[in-house]
Design a protein around this motif. Structure first.
Motif, PDB file in Angstrom:
ATOM      1  N   ALA A  54       0.865  -1.357  -0.104  1.00  0.00           N
ATOM      2  CA  ALA A  54      -0.161   0.051  -0.188  1.00  0.00           C
ATOM      3  C   ALA A  54       0.699   1.243  -0.139  1.00  0.00           C
ATOM      4  O   ALA A  54       0.523   2.247  -0.736  1.00  0.00           O
ATOM      5  CB  ALA A  54      -0.905   0.054   1.206  1.00  0.00           C
ATOM      6  N   ARG A  55       1.821   1.232   0.966  1.00  0.00           N
ATOM      7  CA  ARG A  55       2.954   2.367   0.866  1.00  0.00           C
ATOM      8  C   ARG A  55       3.530   2.859  -0.601  1.00  0.00           C
ATOM      9  O   ARG A  55       3.462   3.912  -1.090  1.00  0.00           O
ATOM     10  CB  ARG A  55       4.060   2.202   1.781  1.00  0.00           C
ATOM     11  CG  ARG A  55       5.052   3.055   2.038  1.00  0.00           C
ATOM     12  CD  ARG A  55       4.708   4.422   2.179  1.00  0.00           C
ATOM     13  NE  ARG A  55       3.994   4.731   3.464  1.00  0.00           N
ATOM     14  CZ  ARG A  55       3.079   5.933   3.642  1.00  0.00           C
ATOM     15  NH1 ARG A  55       3.409   6.929   2.919  1.00  0.00           N
ATOM     16  NH2 ARG A  55       2.359   5.841   4.815  1.00  0.00           N
TER      17      ARG A  55
ATOM     18  N   GLU B 178      -3.998  17.123  -1.526  1.00  0.00           N
ATOM     19  CA  GLU B 178      -2.813  16.212  -1.184  1.00  0.00           C
ATOM     20  C   GLU B 178      -3.421  14.969  -0.634  1.00  0.00           C
ATOM     21  O   GLU B 178      -4.215  14.886   0.138  1.00  0.00           O
ATOM     22  CB  GLU B 178      -1.871  16.576  -0.167  1.00  0.00           C
ATOM     23  CG  GLU B 178      -0.750  15.740   0.482  1.00  0.00           C
ATOM     24  CD  GLU B 178       0.418  15.864  -0.484  1.00  0.00           C
ATOM     25  OE1 GLU B 178       0.659  16.997  -1.278  1.00  0.00           O
ATOM     26  OE2 GLU B 178       1.288  14.843  -0.264  1.00  0.00           O
ATOM     27  N   PRO B 179      -3.329  13.772  -1.243  1.00  0.00           N
ATOM     28  CA  PRO B 179      -3.621  12.379  -0.620  1.00  0.00           C
ATOM     29  C   PRO B 179      -3.466  12.069   0.733  1.00  0.00           C
ATOM     30  O   PRO B 179      -2.294  12.935   1.206  1.00  0.00           O
ATOM     31  CB  PRO B 179      -2.902  11.258  -1.701  1.00  0.00           C
ATOM     32  CG  PRO B 179      -2.457  11.874  -2.822  1.00  0.00           C
ATOM     33  CD  PRO B 179      -2.225  13.436  -2.381  1.00  0.00           C
ATOM     34  N   MET B 180      -4.159  11.409   1.563  1.00  0.00           N
ATOM     35  CA  MET B 180      -3.747  11.122   3.010  1.00  0.00           C
ATOM     36  C   MET B 180      -2.747   9.921   2.808  1.00  0.00           C
ATOM     37  O   MET B 180      -2.127   9.885   3.648  1.00  0.00           O
ATOM     38  CB  MET B 180      -4.998  10.528   3.400  1.00  0.00           C
ATOM     39  CG  MET B 180      -6.042  11.784   3.638  1.00  0.00           C
ATOM     40  SD  MET B 180      -7.150  11.612   5.145  1.00  0.00           S
ATOM     41  CE  MET B 180      -7.687  13.326   5.388  1.00  0.00           C
ATOM     42  N   GLY B 181      -2.651   9.188   1.898  1.00  0.00           N
ATOM     43  CA  GLY B 181      -1.647   8.039   1.993  1.00  0.00           C
ATOM     44  C   GLY B 181      -2.319   6.629   1.950  1.00  0.00           C
ATOM     45  O   GLY B 181      -3.231   6.243   1.267  1.00  0.00           O
ATOM     46  N   VAL B 182      -1.904   5.903   2.959  1.00  0.00           N
ATOM     47  CA  VAL B 182      -2.238   4.601   3.239  1.00  0.00           C
ATOM     48  C   VAL B 182      -3.330   4.388   4.101  1.00  0.00           C
ATOM     49  O   VAL B 182      -3.207   5.083   5.302  1.00  0.00           O
ATOM     50  CB  VAL B 182      -1.140   3.618   3.744  1.00  0.00           C
ATOM     51  CG1 VAL B 182      -1.576   2.354   4.197  1.00  0.00           C
ATOM     52  CG2 VAL B 182       0.186   3.733   2.893  1.00  0.00           C
ATOM     53  N   ILE B 183      -4.492   4.092   3.909  1.00  0.00           N
ATOM     54  CA  ILE B 183      -5.865   4.131   4.461  1.00  0.00           C
ATOM     55  C   ILE B 183      -6.078   2.376   5.069  1.00  0.00           C
ATOM     56  O   ILE B 183      -6.063   1.919   4.331  1.00  0.00           O
ATOM     57  CB  ILE B 183      -6.931   4.742   3.726  1.00  0.00           C
ATOM     58  CG1 ILE B 183      -6.670   6.138   3.453  1.00  0.00           C
ATOM     59  CG2 ILE B 183      -8.309   4.490   4.484  1.00  0.00           C
ATOM     60  CD1 ILE B 183      -7.887   7.062   2.953  1.00  0.00           C
TER      61      ILE B 183
ATOM     62  N   VAL C 137       7.237   9.971  -0.175  1.00  0.00           N
ATOM     63  CA  VAL C 137       6.094   9.064   0.331  1.00  0.00           C
ATOM     64  C   VAL C 137       6.495   7.582   0.298  1.00  0.00           C
ATOM     65  O   VAL C 137       5.818   7.162   1.231  1.00  0.00           O
ATOM     66  CB  VAL C 137       5.023   9.483  -0.566  1.00  0.00           C
ATOM     67  CG1 VAL C 137       3.723   8.673  -0.154  1.00  0.00           C
ATOM     68  CG2 VAL C 137       4.579  10.841  -0.979  1.00  0.00           C
ATOM     69  N   ALA C 138       7.205   7.060  -0.413  1.00  0.00           N
ATOM     70  CA  ALA C 138       7.559   5.656  -0.456  1.00  0.00           C
ATOM     71  C   ALA C 138       8.260   5.401   1.167  1.00  0.00           C
ATOM     72  O   ALA C 138       8.159   4.000   1.390  1.00  0.00           O
ATOM     73  CB  ALA C 138       8.464   5.176  -1.422  1.00  0.00           C
ATOM     74  N   HIS C 139       8.987   6.203   1.636  1.00  0.00           N
ATOM     75  CA  HIS C 139       9.447   6.076   2.863  1.00  0.00           C
ATOM     76  C   HIS C 139      10.636   4.797   2.941  1.00  0.00           C
ATOM     77  O   HIS C 139      10.730   3.973   3.611  1.00  0.00           O
ATOM     78  CB  HIS C 139       8.634   5.662   4.067  1.00  0.00           C
ATOM     79  CG  HIS C 139       7.651   6.688   4.418  1.00  0.00           C
ATOM     80  ND1 HIS C 139       6.646   6.547   5.220  1.00  0.00           N
ATOM     81  CD2 HIS C 139       7.403   8.019   3.857  1.00  0.00           C
ATOM     82  CE1 HIS C 139       5.796   7.692   5.615  1.00  0.00           C
ATOM     83  NE2 HIS C 139       6.477   8.642   4.567  1.00  0.00           N
ATOM     84  N   ILE C 140      11.212   4.744   1.549  1.00  0.00           N
ATOM     85  CA  ILE C 140      12.456   3.803   1.615  1.00  0.00           C
ATOM     86  C   ILE C 140      13.597   4.634   1.929  1.00  0.00           C
ATOM     87  O   ILE C 140      13.856   5.506   0.921  1.00  0.00           O
ATOM     88  CB  ILE C 140      12.287   3.091   0.111  1.00  0.00           C
ATOM     89  CG1 ILE C 140      10.825   2.467  -0.126  1.00  0.00           C
ATOM     90  CG2 ILE C 140      13.458   2.055   0.063  1.00  0.00           C
ATOM     91  CD1 ILE C 140      10.764   2.012  -1.510  1.00  0.00           C
ATOM     92  N   ASP C 141      14.346   4.328   2.901  1.00  0.00           N
ATOM     93  CA  ASP C 141      15.545   4.992   3.163  1.00  0.00           C
ATOM     94  C   ASP C 141      16.792   4.884   2.228  1.00  0.00           C
ATOM     95  O   ASP C 141      17.356   5.981   2.069  1.00  0.00           O
ATOM     96  CB  ASP C 141      16.146   4.394   4.737  1.00  0.00           C
ATOM     97  CG  ASP C 141      15.349   4.915   5.827  1.00  0.00           C
ATOM     98  OD1 ASP C 141      14.549   5.640   5.676  1.00  0.00           O
ATOM     99  OD2 ASP C 141      15.917   4.468   6.950  1.00  0.00           O
ATOM    100  N   SER C 142      16.778   3.569   1.568  1.00  0.00           N
ATOM    101  CA  SER C 142      18.013   3.617   0.668  1.00  0.00           C
ATOM    102  C   SER C 142      17.845   4.506  -0.630  1.00  0.00           C
ATOM    103  O   SER C 142      18.756   5.199  -1.122  1.00  0.00           O
ATOM    104  CB  SER C 142      18.189   2.180   0.171  1.00  0.00           C
ATOM    105  OG  SER C 142      17.021   1.658  -0.346  1.00  0.00           O
ATOM    106  N   LEU C 143      16.400   4.667  -0.935  1.00  0.00           N
ATOM    107  CA  LEU C 143      16.221   5.652  -2.020  1.00  0.00           C
ATOM    108  C   LEU C 143      16.614   7.149  -1.639  1.00  0.00           C
ATOM    109  O   LEU C 143      17.185   7.999  -2.413  1.00  0.00           O
ATOM    110  CB  LEU C 143      14.815   5.602  -2.441  1.00  0.00           C
ATOM    111  CG  LEU C 143      14.168   4.383  -2.911  1.00  0.00           C
ATOM    112  CD1 LEU C 143      12.730   4.661  -3.459  1.00  0.00           C
ATOM    113  CD2 LEU C 143      15.117   3.905  -4.160  1.00  0.00           C
TER     114      LEU C 143
END
Lengths: 871, 107
Positions: free
Chosen positions: A22-23, A108-113, B85-91
């Motif tokens: 999802a992320r 802005e999207p909220m993200g993962v719901i 937004v992906a929250h991937i540290d390596s990137l």
């Protein structure tokens, strides 16, 4: 590792996997355009419509709740009806524009719901939330109710495949597989750090868990819908609507009717109609049996096995002897309603009712139901009387109050009304939620507000009719007035001005005179004059004198025309000079003619009036204080003694300098201020040399009026704040008090401020450049220095300006320090804290170009004591 | 075989063109030589998919095990936001930016 910890690890890994999918999808979704999103939404809607029947059947078979045909309708509402409402709405980029406010909203999207789906609406909720998430570019992980997980997850799969085929990111919809560990996996997801929002629709326990997770959550509250049938209602139509609503999906919809409150006048007709249409009216004995069946005796809550079951099944299990098919069971709730077992939410075709004898009783009974577990959710009313509907709506605490329609389908929105279509009913704080909305796409977007700088409108006002040449007092001969009231001072009378006025007024004009106006009057004096005017009943007030007389006359006229006003209520401080909170009267009834006999305040053209109030001065500001006529006749100033000529000219000089650098200055006020400065520097020395020279008196008189127009629109600054405080505390004439600070405040304002003024109409601090411009305008120059910056040259010009002010003051014998005013040092230093407090709250300070901090005010006071050398 | 020293390592500059929908074999091959540091130029990258993201993450993992340095340069804002937004540290590290959100006052 124990078995349970192995299981926990496995569940955690499963949760992590779902969230990671999802992320990543949420990240990718941020790149999608509106067109791409709408294409996905369209494809998902079509898939939902195509599978509405199949999913409804599956849900019914799995849950054994409700009615398949109604579940089809719910699936269609959640797809087709929702689509119509959202298809043209923008959810990407700029979503709304507010041209009047110079602002836009950007999505802005909220993200993962993480979304819950309830057992009562297992497929429609999934359809609804999936489409909403696609429209808003959010990704969603579903957790279904264990009793409905197969149908819910199948709905999610259909939605996902349609979305993917239309271009949605991989992993945009995921779900928790059905297993005995589903609940635990859901708990892990609720508290997972990569979940951005919990969208909780379902049982109270799950919603509570969502709120307890510490994450943002969109929850719903429990319902208990009261529906009032007023005597004005269309009774037959109401009966059918209530049946439609309460039998919809066998009563599983939480907005559906739970207890009817019926006006006695229509109760018999309504109940008969229910009976005729196939409902069963229970006897008191039957009510007891139904209660015993559907209420859990231990908890007092509902027997969940009967949720969404048909009326005949409930009747059979309750031991009612009913052989024919019935639509629902109607139970009279006799006795104390608030304590009746059936006065709760019954998600099945069992409906309570009470009969009332008045609107008041009806609303109160509805409130009893409303506050018995359904606060904030839904209520209904059948009524043709708008006043009653308004009273009902005002009293009931419900996010949706459905009028003359089925409450359940009405609450869903989009079918019977224009409410947003939803399967998630916000209940506000009454139900423990953040919103009373029919939750939908707008609740799934982080709206970014993008306000452009405010377009600040600055206007220019002054006295309409101004007569400006020597001898213009003759205008009084043609003044339209039947009865004039002249306010003046003894000195004006002594100097013959009063006679010059009365001689020129029309023959038939009745004249009364108040000639006892002293310097710096207080409100008691104003009241005295107003009382005198009440006897005279004039249509015109003529103010003849210096600034104090003119200011007093403005206030006198105001309170004469509007006696109901209170001085304490209109003398309120402000931050924004042009948009004060106080509203003054728009139109004045009595004409005000202002005739200044000094060349200083410019009060004849300003919307200000200053009053003394103990040891402070209070200022009134409003356009209604502007005189209607100003007569600027320099002959009236010829007899002014040199000290007063100097004092008042320095007041005008301060006005011009402060208006020039004010945060509200404009091209209009700058022109006036500069010309006033030029005239003062030219004419004051000549006037002091030859006081009877009308030419220079005329220039000085005009300078004061021009400077008045400038401050009337740009206001003044810190110098006036200091002078007001000093003048009130030590009884110093206003012009003299101004002069004592002038060199300090020019120097202070010309330095880069320690703190800038935050006001939209002042985008650039330019006080130093404006002082330099003033210096040039009055003919001061500096020798060019090679390589010198404009800023450095400007500062030399400011220095020159201060020298010019010093020289003029010396010529006019004006004190430039507090010591020269004769105030003892110790007395003065002891007064500085009080003076600082008063000056800091003075309105004048608001428009100073430098944000004046309290310690700086104190420093300005302290620095002003010692006599000054030439700068 | 001796590992190439820092001085002998070559820097390979590669441009990602258009939409990064999946892994790029050519780039994988360059990395597989184990003798180069790589600079991925995103100036012409217009879109990145979930598969593209997963490939980048895995690519960085492989580079790390080969002790190759990989840098992302000229990342355009829409793609940089995807990384954020992906929250991937390596990137984020490959972009040279901090990986964790700063924790400040809540107001």
């Amino acid at each position: 590792m124990t078995v349970s910890s192995e299981q926990e690890l496995m569940l955690t890994q499963r949760a992590n996997h779902l969230v990671r999918q999802a992320r990543l999808a949420a990240a990718v979704f941020t790149q999608y355009s509106q067109e791409k999103v709408d294409k996905i939404v369209r494809a998902m809607t079509a898939a939902a419509i195509e599978n509405a029947g199949k999913l409804a059947l599956m849900a019914h078979q799995e849950t054994r709740m409700g009615v398949t045909e109604d579940k089809i309708l719910k699936n269609l509402v959640a797809s087709e009806f929702l689509y119509h409402q959202i298809k043209d709405k923008r959810s990407v980029g700029v979503t709304r524009e507010f041209p009047d406010l110079n602002m836009v909203e950007v999505a802005e999207p909220m993200g993962v719901i993480f979304a819950l789906a309830p057992v009562t609406n297992p497929t429609s909720t999934v359809i609804f939330k999936s489409i909403c998430c696609a429209k808003t570019r959010n990704t969603v992980i579903f957790s279904a109710h264990l009793m409905a997980a197969e149908s819910s997850n199948y709905a999610a799969k259909i939605m996902y495949e349609a979305a993917l085929a239309a271009g949605a990111p991989k992993g945009f919809i995921t779900w928790v597989d059905k297993s005995s560990r589903l609940r635990r996996t859901s708990e892990l997801l609720m508290s997972h750090p990569e979940v951005d929002l919990i969208f909780a629709t379902g049982g109270t326990q799950m919603v509570k868990a969502a709120y307890s997770s510490g994450k943002p959550a969109l929850g719903v509250g429990p319902g208990n819908t009261p529906v009032y049938v007023h005597k004005s209602a269309n009774v037959l139509s109401a009966a059918m609507d209530i049946i439609i609503s309460k039998t919809f999906d066998n009563g599983t919809e939480c907005p559906s009717e739970q207890t009817l409150v019926i006006d006695r006048e229509v109760s018999e007709q309504l109940l008969n109609e229910f009976k005729r249409l196939g409902c069963h009216l229970c006897t008191q004995e039957e009510v007891e049996k139904v209660s015993d069946l559907i209420i859990d005796s231990r908890s007092g809550g509902i027997n969940y096995k009967l949720v969404g079951q048909p009326a005949n099944l409930i009747a059979d299990q309750a031991g009612l002897n009913i052989t024919q098919p019935i639509k629902m069971l109607l139970c009279p709730l006799n006795g104390e309603l608030r304590h009746h077992k059936l006065a709760i939410e019954k998600l099945m075709p069992v409906l309570g009712y009470v009969i009332v004898d008045s609107v008041n009783e009806g609303i109160n009974k509805a409130l009893d139901i409303n506050y018995a577990g359904g606060t904030g959710h839904t209520a209904g009313i059948f009524c043709e009387d708008d006043d009653v509907i308004e009273r009902f709506s005002d009293a009931i605490n419900a996010g949706r109050i459905i009028v003359n329609s089925p409450a359940s389908i009405g609450g869903l929105g989009g079918v019977y009304n224009h409410l947003n279509t939803t399967l998630s009913f916000g209940c506000g704080t009454g139900g423990g939620n953040i919103t009373t909305d029919n939750v939908g796409i707008k609740n799934l977007i982080n709206f970014k507000r993008v306000p452009r700088r405010r377009n600040y409108v600055i206007s220019f006002q002054t006295t309409k009719n101004i007569y400006i040449n020597p001898g213009s007092i003759d205008h009084l001969k043609s003044l339209k007035c039947q009865s004039a009231f002249i306010i003046t001072s003894r000195s004006a009378s002594r100097r013959g001005h009063l006679a010059q006025v009365t001689e020129r007024l029309p023959q038939d004009c009745h004249v009364d005179v108040f000639s006892d106006m002293g310097p710096e009057p207080d409100f008691a004096m104003i009241q005295r004059v107003v009382a005198a005017m009440r006897h005279s009943q004039p249509d015109t007030v003529i103010a003849l004198g210096g600034g104090s007389v003119l200011d007093a006359a403005k206030i006198v006229r105001l309170f004469y025309d509007y006696p109901e006003l209170k001085i304490s209520e209109i003398a309120v401080n402000f931050l924004d000079f042009h948009h004060r909170m106080i509203e003054f009267p728009k139109d004045m009834k009595t004409q005000l003619v202002a005739i200044p006999t000094t060349s200083g305040t410019g009060s004849e053209v300003t919307p200000f009036a200053v009053l003394k109030d103990g040891h402070r001065k209070i200022s009134l500001i409003d356009e209604c204080l502007l005189p209607d006529v100003a007569i600027i006749d320099a002959h009236l100033t010829r007899s002014l003694p040199p000290d007063i000529t100097g004092d008042t000219a320095f007041d005008a000089l301060t006005h011009a300098l402060e208006a020039l650098v004010s945060t509200f200055s404009s091209d209009y006020t700058d022109g006036l201020a500069l010309e006033a400065l030029r005239l003062i520097f030219e004419s004051l020395p000549e006037t002091l040399k030859n006081p009877n020279n009308v030419l220079y008196r005329h220039k000085l008189h005009n300078a004061a009026t021009l400077a008045g127009m400038a401050i009337g629109n740009a206001s003044v600054g810190v110098n006036h704040a200091l002078a007001h405080a000093l003048g009130a505390r030590f009884d110093i004439p206003h012009g003299r008090a101004n002069g004592a600070f002038l060199l300090s405040t020019i120097e202070y304002n010309a330095q880069i401020p320690s703190k800038f003024v935050s006001i939209p109409c002042y985008p650039l601090w330019v006080a130093d450049r404006k002082y330099a411009r003033a210096a040039q305008f009055i003919g001061l120059t500096v020798e060019p220095i090679e390589g010198e910056t404009e800023e450095a040259k400007g500062l030399r010009l400011v220095h020159k300006l201060r020298q010019a002010v010093y020289d003029l003051a010396k010529l006019a014998k004006q004190p430039l320090s507090i010591a020269e005013l004769g105030i003892p040092l110790e007395t003065y230093m002891a007064a500085i804290p009080e003076l600082t407090e008063i000056a800091f709250s003075d309105m004048s300070i608001r428009t100073n170009p430098r944000y004046t901090l309290a310690p700086e005010v104190a420093q300005l006071f302290a620095n002003a004591y010692t006599p000054r050398e030439r700068p | 075989m001796a590992e190439p020293t820092k001085e002998t390592r070559k820097l390979e500059k590669i441009r990602i063109l258009g939409e990064l929908e999946r892994g790029l074999d050519d780039v994988d091959k360059v990395l597989a030589t184990g003798k180069t540091d790589i600079e991925l130029d995103f100036s012409a990258c217009t879109f990145i998919s979930v598969d593209g993201l997963e490939w980048l993450e895995e690519f960085l993992l492989r580079a790390d095990s080969l002790k190759s340095s990989v840098k992302f340069v000229n990342v355009q804002s829409p793609v940089y936001k995807v990384f954020k937004v992906a929250h991937i540290d390596s990137l984020m590290r490959a972009c040279g930016s901090p990986s964790q959100d700063a924790q400040g006052l809540v107001c």
